[in-house]
Motif scaffolding. Structure first.
Motif, short mmCIF file in Angstrom:
data_model
loop_
_atom_site.label_atom_id
_atom_site.label_comp_id
_atom_site.label_asym_id
_atom_site.label_seq_id
_atom_site.Cartn_x
_atom_site.Cartn_y
_atom_site.Cartn_z
N GLN A 39 0.85 -1.19 0.00
CA GLN A 39 0.00 0.00 0.00
C GLN A 39 0.88 1.24 0.00
O GLN A 39 1.63 1.46 0.95
CB GLN A 39 -0.94 0.01 1.19
CG GLN A 39 -1.96 1.15 1.15
CD GLN A 39 -3.08 0.97 2.14
OE1 GLN A 39 -2.97 0.21 3.10
NE2 GLN A 39 -4.20 1.64 1.90
N LYS A 43 -2.97 5.46 -1.80
CA LYS A 43 -3.47 4.44 -2.73
C LYS A 43 -4.05 3.26 -1.98
O LYS A 43 -3.78 3.06 -0.79
CB LYS A 43 -2.35 3.98 -3.65
CG LYS A 43 -1.81 5.05 -4.57
CD LYS A 43 -0.81 4.48 -5.55
CE LYS A 43 -0.31 5.53 -6.53
NZ LYS A 43 0.66 4.97 -7.51
N GLU A 44 -4.83 2.48 -2.68
CA GLU A 44 -5.39 1.27 -2.08
C GLU A 44 -4.33 0.17 -2.02
O GLU A 44 -3.38 0.17 -2.80
CB GLU A 44 -6.59 0.79 -2.89
CG GLU A 44 -7.78 1.72 -2.84
CD GLU A 44 -9.02 1.14 -3.50
OE1 GLU A 44 -10.08 1.78 -3.42
OE2 GLU A 44 -8.91 0.05 -4.09
N ARG A 45 -4.56 -0.74 -1.09
CA ARG A 45 -3.67 -1.89 -0.99
C ARG A 45 -3.80 -2.73 -2.26
O ARG A 45 -4.91 -2.95 -2.75
CB ARG A 45 -4.02 -2.71 0.24
CG ARG A 45 -3.00 -3.75 0.61
CD ARG A 45 -3.33 -4.42 1.93
NE ARG A 45 -3.33 -3.46 3.03
CZ ARG A 45 -3.47 -3.83 4.31
NH1 ARG A 45 -3.60 -5.12 4.62
NH2 ARG A 45 -3.48 -2.92 5.25
N GLU A 46 -2.68 -3.21 -2.78
CA GLU A 46 -2.71 -3.99 -4.01
C GLU A 46 -1.92 -5.28 -3.87
O GLU A 46 -0.94 -5.37 -3.12
CB GLU A 46 -2.15 -3.18 -5.18
CG GLU A 46 -0.70 -2.80 -5.07
CD GLU A 46 -0.18 -2.06 -6.30
OE1 GLU A 46 -0.98 -1.72 -7.18
OE2 GLU A 46 1.04 -1.82 -6.36
N ALA A 61 1.62 -9.96 -9.73
CA ALA A 61 1.05 -8.81 -10.41
C ALA A 61 1.98 -8.43 -11.57
O ALA A 61 3.18 -8.71 -11.53
CB ALA A 61 0.93 -7.64 -9.44
#
Length: 121
Positions: A39, A43-46, A61
Protein backbone atom coordinates in the motif's frame (compact mmCIF):
# COMPACT_ATOMS: atom_id res chain seq x y z
CA UNK A 1 -5.25 -19.52 12.74
CA UNK A 2 -1.82 -18.08 11.96
CA UNK A 3 0.11 -15.05 13.20
CA UNK A 4 2.41 -13.24 10.79
CA UNK A 5 5.40 -10.95 11.40
CA UNK A 6 6.87 -9.03 8.47
CA UNK A 7 10.44 -7.79 8.32
CA UNK A 8 13.18 -6.76 5.93
CA UNK A 9 12.01 -3.40 4.69
CA UNK A 10 14.26 -0.38 4.47
CA UNK A 11 15.62 2.42 2.33
CA UNK A 12 17.29 1.47 -0.94
CA UNK A 13 18.35 3.32 -4.06
CA UNK A 14 16.61 2.73 -7.36
CA UNK A 15 17.98 -0.38 -9.01
CA UNK A 16 18.79 -1.99 -5.70
CA UNK A 17 17.40 -5.08 -4.02
CA UNK A 18 15.67 -6.05 -0.79
CA UNK A 19 14.40 -9.32 0.60
CA UNK A 20 11.32 -9.26 2.75
CA UNK A 21 10.55 -12.04 5.21
CA UNK A 22 7.34 -13.09 6.87
CA UNK A 23 7.57 -15.43 9.83
CA UNK A 24 4.45 -17.37 10.72
CA UNK A 25 3.48 -19.01 13.95
CA UNK A 26 1.14 -21.94 14.16
CA UNK A 27 1.30 -25.55 13.12
CA UNK A 28 -0.74 -25.15 9.95
CA UNK A 29 1.54 -22.83 7.98
CA UNK A 30 1.97 -25.31 5.15
CA UNK A 31 -1.76 -25.50 4.61
CA UNK A 32 -2.02 -21.81 3.67
CA UNK A 33 -1.35 -19.99 0.46
CA UNK A 34 0.81 -16.98 1.25
CA UNK A 35 0.95 -13.63 -0.42
CA UNK A 36 2.46 -10.18 -0.41
CA UNK A 37 0.50 -6.97 -0.81
CA UNK A 38 1.56 -3.35 -0.70
CA UNK A 39 0.00 0.00 0.00
CA UNK A 40 1.52 3.25 -1.17
CA UNK A 41 0.53 6.60 0.36
CA UNK A 42 -2.87 7.70 -0.87
CA UNK A 43 -3.47 4.44 -2.73
CA UNK A 44 -5.39 1.27 -2.08
CA UNK A 45 -3.67 -1.89 -0.99
CA UNK A 46 -2.71 -3.99 -4.01
CA UNK A 47 -1.68 -7.57 -4.67
CA UNK A 48 1.98 -8.22 -5.42
CA UNK A 49 2.61 -11.97 -5.37
CA UNK A 50 1.29 -15.26 -4.00
CA UNK A 51 2.53 -18.80 -3.56
CA UNK A 52 0.68 -22.08 -3.08
CA UNK A 53 0.94 -24.09 0.14
CA UNK A 54 3.58 -26.44 -1.25
CA UNK A 55 5.39 -23.74 -3.19
CA UNK A 56 4.87 -25.25 -6.62
CA UNK A 57 2.69 -22.45 -7.97
CA UNK A 58 3.38 -18.74 -7.89
CA UNK A 59 1.40 -15.73 -9.03
CA UNK A 60 2.52 -12.17 -9.68
CA UNK A 61 1.05 -8.81 -10.41
CA UNK A 62 2.23 -7.39 -13.71
CA UNK A 63 4.26 -4.78 -11.83
CA UNK A 64 6.21 -7.55 -10.07
CA UNK A 65 6.82 -9.98 -12.92
CA UNK A 66 10.47 -10.36 -13.83
CA UNK A 67 11.68 -8.35 -10.83
CA UNK A 68 10.18 -9.96 -7.70
CA UNK A 69 10.31 -13.59 -6.60
CA UNK A 70 8.13 -15.11 -3.91
CA UNK A 71 9.30 -18.25 -2.13
CA UNK A 72 8.61 -20.13 1.07
CA UNK A 73 10.38 -22.43 3.48
CA UNK A 74 7.78 -24.57 5.16
CA UNK A 75 10.34 -26.06 7.55
CA UNK A 76 11.03 -22.52 8.83
CA UNK A 77 7.43 -21.28 8.58
CA UNK A 78 8.66 -18.35 6.51
CA UNK A 79 7.76 -16.75 3.22
CA UNK A 80 10.06 -14.40 1.34
CA UNK A 81 9.79 -11.72 -1.30
CA UNK A 82 13.01 -11.06 -3.16
CA UNK A 83 12.76 -7.68 -4.86
CA UNK A 84 15.28 -6.70 -7.51
CA UNK A 85 15.59 -3.70 -9.81
CA UNK A 86 13.56 -1.63 -7.41
CA UNK A 87 11.93 1.56 -8.62
CA UNK A 88 10.64 4.60 -6.72
CA UNK A 89 7.11 3.43 -7.62
CA UNK A 90 7.73 0.35 -5.45
CA UNK A 91 7.76 2.56 -2.37
CA UNK A 92 5.02 1.30 -0.06
CA UNK A 93 4.24 -0.58 3.10
CA UNK A 94 4.45 -4.27 2.26
CA UNK A 95 2.23 -6.78 4.04
CA UNK A 96 2.27 -10.53 3.99
CA UNK A 97 -1.00 -12.39 4.17
CA UNK A 98 -2.23 -15.94 4.53
CA UNK A 99 -5.39 -17.80 3.55
CA UNK A 100 -6.78 -20.19 0.99
CA UNK A 101 -5.79 -19.08 -2.50
CA UNK A 102 -9.30 -17.95 -3.35
CA UNK A 103 -9.58 -15.79 -0.24
CA UNK A 104 -5.97 -14.64 -0.48
CA UNK A 105 -6.66 -13.03 -3.82
CA UNK A 106 -9.89 -11.41 -2.62
CA UNK A 107 -9.82 -10.66 1.10
CA UNK A 108 -7.28 -12.58 3.18
CA UNK A 109 -8.10 -13.03 6.82
CA UNK A 110 -4.58 -13.06 8.23
CA UNK A 111 -2.14 -10.18 7.89
CA UNK A 112 1.29 -9.19 9.04
CA UNK A 113 1.87 -5.78 10.53
CA UNK A 114 3.64 -4.43 7.46
CA UNK A 115 7.18 -3.35 6.67
CA UNK A 116 8.12 -0.08 4.98
CA UNK A 117 10.03 -0.14 1.71
CA UNK A 118 11.34 3.18 0.42
CA UNK A 119 13.12 3.43 -2.92
CA UNK A 120 14.98 6.65 -3.59
CA UNK A 121 15.65 7.95 -7.09
Amino acid sequence: QVQLVDSGGGLVQAGGSLRLSCAASGRTFNSYSMGWFRQAPGKEREFVAAISPGGSATYYADSAKGRFTISRDNAQNTVYLQMNSLKPDDTAVYYCAADSLALLLRRPRYWGQGTQVTVSS
